[in-house]
Design an enzyme around this catalytic site. Structure first.
Site, mmCIF file in Angstrom:
data_model
loop_
_atom_site.group_PDB
_atom_site.id
_atom_site.type_symbol
_atom_site.label_atom_id
_atom_site.label_comp_id
_atom_site.label_asym_id
_atom_site.label_seq_id
_atom_site.Cartn_x
_atom_site.Cartn_y
_atom_site.Cartn_z
ATOM 1 C CB SER A 41 -8.966 0.623 -1.948
ATOM 2 O OG SER A 41 -7.596 0.384 -1.973
ATOM 3 C CE LYS A 45 -9.586 5.807 -2.346
ATOM 4 N NZ LYS A 45 -9.515 4.406 -2.725
ATOM 5 C CB SER A 90 -6.262 3.191 -0.820
ATOM 6 O OG SER A 90 -7.137 3.057 -1.970
HETATM 7 N N1 GLN Z 1 -3.800 -2.396 -1.087
HETATM 8 C C1 GLN Z 1 -4.096 -2.614 -2.562
HETATM 9 C C2 GLN Z 1 -2.617 -1.787 -3.395
HETATM 10 O O1 GLN Z 1 -1.824 -1.135 -2.770
HETATM 11 C C3 GLN Z 1 -5.340 -2.283 -3.140
HETATM 12 C C4 GLN Z 1 -5.483 -0.666 -3.584
HETATM 13 C C5 GLN Z 1 -6.681 -0.493 -3.865
HETATM 14 O O2 GLN Z 1 -7.610 -1.237 -3.943
HETATM 15 N N2 GLN Z 1 -6.814 0.910 -4.344
HETATM 16 O O3 GLN Z 1 -2.440 -1.828 -4.673
#
Ligand code: GLN
Length: 474
Positions: A177, A78, A153
């Protein structure tokens, strides 16, 4: 999808070399470029490490050395993890030119285990998002249905595995994410418990929640990567000591908690049906399903979106174009310091700006106790809910997301709708617990569905052992 074990089998069996395997995978990456899984493909560097892997295999008599469990395996990272000499953009214009001067511990451990890093994957900007659409490099498409989001994400890591580009990838999980895109794309994702994997070299989003973890085509591949990256790191003061893996036989005799709050209103009937079929399989294998309640989890989304934005506003304050982050032309000719900051910080995308504003607000004087302080107290209640549940059950099972992957653009007008997707994943982050997303039987529409298993602290081995008996690979 391609698996780690099938690559080792064919190379050890003499049917392919690591170099030829890599070329094939690079071909899949190129032909699947429209999926937009990668921000950078590091083909030349990968070719060099694949050649080295072939040499090492020859030197060890054609066997995979125990010290190199990932020898020759193509892996994607990532793009919020540092890898010396590579661009680490966090999918943001703010860091589009930034080249990492050092390597994250998790990435270093992959390389030491022989992995061949093929590139850096797309994500929601600074990991803020649940769909993969908030990227300065454009959205990632879901390989299971290209009109739909891959989930975020860690969108690119999930899509790269699902599209057969790599067998395994690294992601990060602050509120879901790793698990959400894993479930949307039909792959496996593990969020280790807080402190199990070093975050050194992970660009911080919300430091009390962030975890690095593996994603892959199968539970056993995810486990192999997890074994390599877990463990104490003196460079991350929140990391904890590694323990010897605990052998678990699987579901027989286990008490599996089914929290009423995760099967309430708002759950798509098709997701419910797939998850219930998986639970019935658990029961057939000898597990006892125990109805439980986590009475405070319905506060999780509100609690998370105070704590995460507060920490994000503080972590991202360093990106102002002075020492960190890009400096725009307009900022160079700014006539005041304020204008200089405003110009540079305009490089952030809308969602990141929204979070910084919210975070600054909840931490500001006069509001700190009412919002941030309160959220920390609620977080403690959620933790207590889990610890009392784990005095009665060994595992907790739930859906990963309330619905399958949605259409690109479907939730773009409503940040709240987007945040509600994190309903089932956020509680494990708030409580610091390990959680696994495993693909189960698909939705009636054919879209992938993930089952979430959560365990008490230190329960990663149990999650993997049970997950292995439930996974349904595409
Ligand atoms: N969807 C969540 C957010 O927008 C989690 C994101 C993540 O785990 N990095 O904060």
């Amino acid at each position: 999808m391609i698996t780690l074990s099938s690559i080792h089998e064919s190379v050890v069996g003499g049917a392919a070399s690591f170099e030829s395997t890599l070329e094939k995978q690079l071909g899949t990456i190129t032909s699947g470029a429209r999926i937009n899984a990668f921000i950078s493909v590091t083909a030349d560097r990968a070719r060099e490490s694949a050649r080295r892997a072939d040499l090492e295999l020859a030197q060890s008599g054609g066997r995979i050395p125990a010290s190199k469990p990932l020898l020759g395996i193509p892996v994607a990272i990532k793009d919020n993890l540092q890898w010396a000499g590579s661009r680490t953009t966090c999918a943001s214009k703010m860091l589009q030119e930034y080249v990492s001067p050092f390597t994250a511990t998790a990435v270093m451990r992959l390389e030491a285990a022989g992995a061949v890093i093929v590139g850096k994957t797309n994500l929601d900007e600074f990991a803020m998002g649940g769909s993969g659409e908030h990227s300065a490099f454009g959205p990632t498409l879901n390989p299971a249905d290209e009109s739909r989001v891959a989930g975020g994400s860690s969108s690119g890591s999930a899509a790269a595995v699902a599209a057969g580009m790599v067998p395994v990838a690294l992601g990060s999980d602050t509120g879901g994410s790793i698990r959400l895109p894993a479930s949307f794309c039909g792959i496996v994702g593990l969020k280790p418990g807080y402190g199990r994997v070093s975050r050194f070299g992970l660009v911080a989003f919300a430091s009390s929640l962030d975890q690095v973890g593996p994603m892959g085509a199968t539970v056993s591949d995810v486990e192999k990567v997890y074994r390599v990256i877990e463990g104490h790191d003196p460079l991350d003061s929140t990391s904890i000591a590694v323990r010897a893996p605990i052998e678990h036989k699987g579901p027989a005799g286990l008490r599996v908690g089914i929290p009423a709050e995760f099967f309430a209103e708002g759950l798509d009937p098709g997701v419910r049906a797939s998850v219930e079929r998986a639970l019935a399989r658990l029961k057939e294998q000898g597990a006892v399903l125990v109805p439980i309640s986590l009475p405070n989890v319905h506060h999780s989304v509100a609690c998370y979106y105070v704590i995460a934005v507060a920490e994000a506003s503080s972590n991202l304050s360093r990106f102002d174009g002075v020492r960190f982050g890009s400096r725009t032309d307009a900022a160079r000719s700014a006539s005041s310091l304020e204008e200089f900051y405003c110009e540079n910080r305009s490089l952030f995308g809308r969602e990141v700006k929204r979070r910084i504003l919210l975070g600054t607000f909840v931490l500001s004087s006069g509001y700190h106790d009412a919002y941030y302080g309160r959220a920390c107290q609620v977080r403690e209640l959620i933790r207590q809910d889990f610890s009392s549940a784990f005095s009665k059950v060994d595992l907790i099972a739930s859906p990963v997301a309330p619905a399958p992957a949605f259409k690109i653009g479907e939730h773009s007008q409503s940040p709240l709708q987007m945040y509600l997707n994190d309903l089932y994943t956020i509680p494990a982050n708030l409580a610091g617990l390990p959680a696994l997303s495993v693909p189960v039987e698909p939705h009636s529409s054919g879209l992938p569905v993930g089952l979430q298993l959560m365990a008490a602290s230190g329960g990663e081995d149990l999650l993997l052992a049970v997950g292995r008996t439930l996974e349904v690979t595409r």
